[in-house]
Design a protein around this motif. Sequence first.
Motif, short mmCIF file in Angstrom:
data_model
loop_
_atom_site.label_atom_id
_atom_site.label_comp_id
_atom_site.label_asym_id
_atom_site.label_seq_id
_atom_site.Cartn_x
_atom_site.Cartn_y
_atom_site.Cartn_z
N VAL A 38 45.70 -4.00 27.78
CA VAL A 38 44.81 -4.69 26.85
C VAL A 38 43.50 -5.16 27.46
CG1 VAL A 38 46.64 -5.43 25.30
CG2 VAL A 38 45.98 -6.91 27.15
N PHE A 39 43.46 -5.34 28.77
CA PHE A 39 42.23 -5.81 29.39
C PHE A 39 41.34 -4.67 29.88
CE2 PHE A 39 45.33 -9.29 29.97
CZ PHE A 39 44.74 -10.18 29.10
N GLN A 60 44.39 -5.81 16.52
CA GLN A 60 45.60 -5.83 17.33
C GLN A 60 45.28 -6.06 18.80
OE1 GLN A 60 48.12 -6.28 15.85
NE2 GLN A 60 48.22 -5.09 13.99
N LEU A 61 44.21 -5.44 19.27
CA LEU A 61 43.80 -5.63 20.65
C LEU A 61 43.45 -7.10 20.91
CD1 LEU A 61 43.00 -4.44 23.43
CD2 LEU A 61 40.72 -4.18 22.50
N GLY A 62 42.70 -7.70 20.02
CA GLY A 62 42.34 -9.12 20.15
C GLY A 62 43.56 -10.02 20.12
N PHE A 63 44.50 -9.71 19.24
CA PHE A 63 45.73 -10.48 19.14
C PHE A 63 46.49 -10.45 20.47
CE2 PHE A 63 50.35 -10.08 18.46
CZ PHE A 63 50.63 -11.35 18.00
N LEU A 64 46.67 -9.24 21.01
CA LEU A 64 47.41 -9.13 22.27
C LEU A 64 46.65 -9.73 23.44
CD1 LEU A 64 49.11 -5.63 22.04
CD2 LEU A 64 50.20 -7.88 22.04
N ARG A 65 45.35 -9.61 23.44
CA ARG A 65 44.56 -10.24 24.52
C ARG A 65 44.75 -11.75 24.52
NH1 ARG A 65 38.65 -7.31 24.72
NH2 ARG A 65 39.31 -5.54 25.96
N ARG A 66 44.73 -12.35 23.34
CA ARG A 66 44.93 -13.81 23.27
C ARG A 66 46.32 -14.19 23.74
NH1 ARG A 66 42.08 -12.80 18.62
NH2 ARG A 66 43.93 -12.77 17.33
N LYS A 67 47.33 -13.49 23.25
CA LYS A 67 48.71 -13.81 23.60
C LYS A 67 48.97 -13.60 25.09
CE LYS A 67 50.35 -14.95 19.60
NZ LYS A 67 50.85 -16.28 19.34
N GLY A 69 46.69 -13.49 27.45
CA GLY A 69 45.85 -14.43 28.20
C GLY A 69 46.55 -15.77 28.35
N ILE A 70 47.19 -16.22 27.30
CA ILE A 70 47.96 -17.47 27.35
C ILE A 70 49.12 -17.33 28.33
CG2 ILE A 70 49.51 -18.95 26.00
CD1 ILE A 70 47.61 -18.39 23.60
N THR A 71 49.79 -16.18 28.28
CA THR A 71 50.89 -15.93 29.21
C THR A 71 50.40 -15.95 30.65
OG1 THR A 71 52.03 -14.59 27.55
CG2 THR A 71 52.70 -14.28 29.83
N ALA A 72 49.24 -15.36 30.91
CA ALA A 72 48.67 -15.34 32.26
C ALA A 72 48.37 -16.77 32.74
CB ALA A 72 47.41 -14.50 32.29
N LEU A 73 47.80 -17.58 31.86
CA LEU A 73 47.51 -18.97 32.22
C LEU A 73 48.78 -19.75 32.53
CD1 LEU A 73 44.63 -19.82 29.74
CD2 LEU A 73 44.46 -19.54 32.22
#
Length: 80
Positions: A38-39, A60-67, A69-73
């Motif tokens: 996704v990145f 869908q790409l934006g949705f997964l990037r947000r989700k 990204g939160i997981t990475a943080l």
Amino acid sequence: EDFIGATAINRMARFYIDPRDNRTPADYYELIGDDNGVFGCMGLLACEDVCPKSLPLQNQLGFLRRKLGITALKRIFTKG
């Protein structure tokens, strides 16, 4: 060259929101949370321009990037 593509990301988003899927956000991060997933997309909307089914691939790409990204943080802040 190793980017999985918008169609694969769209399918992964479908499984991500499916309540029957037992994978965790961390599992998805391991699968597609990098430059090949996704990145790796630059967000130029070219995939939507050529999609024969006019799928909302950028949504869908934006949705997964947000989700993811939160997981990475969460991974960063829980390691310490």
